[in-house]
Design a protein around this motif. Structure first.
Motif, PDB file in Angstrom:
ATOM      1  N   ASP A   7       0.828  -1.210   0.000  1.00  0.00           N
ATOM      2  CA  ASP A   7       0.000   0.000   0.000  1.00  0.00           C
ATOM      3  C   ASP A   7       0.863   1.260   0.000  1.00  0.00           C
ATOM      4  N   LYS A  60       2.470   1.434  -3.674  1.00  0.00           N
ATOM      5  CA  LYS A  60       1.468   1.780  -4.692  1.00  0.00           C
ATOM      6  C   LYS A  60       0.925   3.190  -4.472  1.00  0.00           C
ATOM      7  N   GLY A  61       0.708   3.542  -3.227  1.00  0.00           N
ATOM      8  CA  GLY A  61       0.178   4.856  -2.907  1.00  0.00           C
ATOM      9  C   GLY A  61       1.127   5.969  -3.303  1.00  0.00           C
ATOM     10  N   GLU A  92       1.184   6.228  -7.136  1.00  0.00           N
ATOM     11  CA  GLU A  92      -0.011   6.917  -7.638  1.00  0.00           C
ATOM     12  C   GLU A  92       0.044   8.411  -7.329  1.00  0.00           C
ATOM     13  N   GLU A  93       0.533   8.737  -6.164  1.00  0.00           N
ATOM     14  CA  GLU A  93       0.663  10.144  -5.769  1.00  0.00           C
ATOM     15  C   GLU A  93       1.601  10.882  -6.737  1.00  0.00           C
ATOM     16  N   LYS A 103       2.422   9.936  -9.865  1.00  0.00           N
ATOM     17  CA  LYS A 103       1.790  10.003 -11.196  1.00  0.00           C
ATOM     18  C   LYS A 103       0.725  11.091 -11.237  1.00  0.00           C
ATOM     19  N   GLY A 104      -0.049  11.185 -10.179  1.00  0.00           N
ATOM     20  CA  GLY A 104      -1.096  12.204 -10.106  1.00  0.00           C
ATOM     21  C   GLY A 104      -0.530  13.606 -10.114  1.00  0.00           C
ATOM     22  N   LYS A 112       0.578  14.430 -13.604  1.00  0.00           N
ATOM     23  CA  LYS A 112      -0.583  14.697 -14.453  1.00  0.00           C
ATOM     24  C   LYS A 112      -1.175  16.072 -14.136  1.00  0.00           C
ATOM     25  N   GLU A 169      -6.074  11.770  -8.456  1.00  0.00           N
ATOM     26  CA  GLU A 169      -5.161  10.624  -8.408  1.00  0.00           C
ATOM     27  C   GLU A 169      -4.096  10.826  -7.329  1.00  0.00           C
ATOM     28  N   LYS A 170      -3.571  12.040  -7.244  1.00  0.00           N
ATOM     29  CA  LYS A 170      -2.554  12.366  -6.238  1.00  0.00           C
ATOM     30  C   LYS A 170      -3.116  12.158  -4.830  1.00  0.00           C
ATOM     31  N   GLY A 227      -3.661   8.526  -3.985  1.00  0.00           N
ATOM     32  CA  GLY A 227      -2.364   7.930  -3.688  1.00  0.00           C
ATOM     33  C   GLY A 227      -1.903   8.261  -2.284  1.00  0.00           C
ATOM     34  N   GLN A 278      -3.873   6.084   0.089  1.00  0.00           N
ATOM     35  CA  GLN A 278      -3.412   4.697   0.093  1.00  0.00           C
ATOM     36  C   GLN A 278      -2.070   4.578   0.819  1.00  0.00           C
TER      37      GLN A 278
END
Length: 60
Positions: free
Chosen positions: A5, A8-9, A12-13, A15-16, A19, A38-39, A42, A45
């Motif tokens: 977690d 992955k979190g 994602e943070e 990537k967000g 973006k 998304e951030k 993340g 998570q």
């Protein structure tokens, strides 16, 4: 050691955030908003993963 977690979190943070910044640069509000969401998901998570890790360490 980091759990799934947390990894992955944070991924994602990141990537967000990328973006979100791209949306700002390209003046694309939809991309910026999706990146922000998304951030934040993340972050949540990763926070869950941090809490799991804290509990696991407290039990030891």
């Amino acid at each position: 050691m980091m759990n799934k977690d947390q990894i992955k979190g944070r991924l994602e943070e990141t990537k967000g955030k990328a973006k979100e910044v791209a949306g700002k640069i390209l003046d694309d509000k939809e991309m910026e908003i999706k990146g922000s969401i998304e951030k934040n998901l993340g972050k949540a998570q990763a926070g869950l993963g941090d809490a799991k890790e804290d509990i696991k360490n407290a039990i030891r």
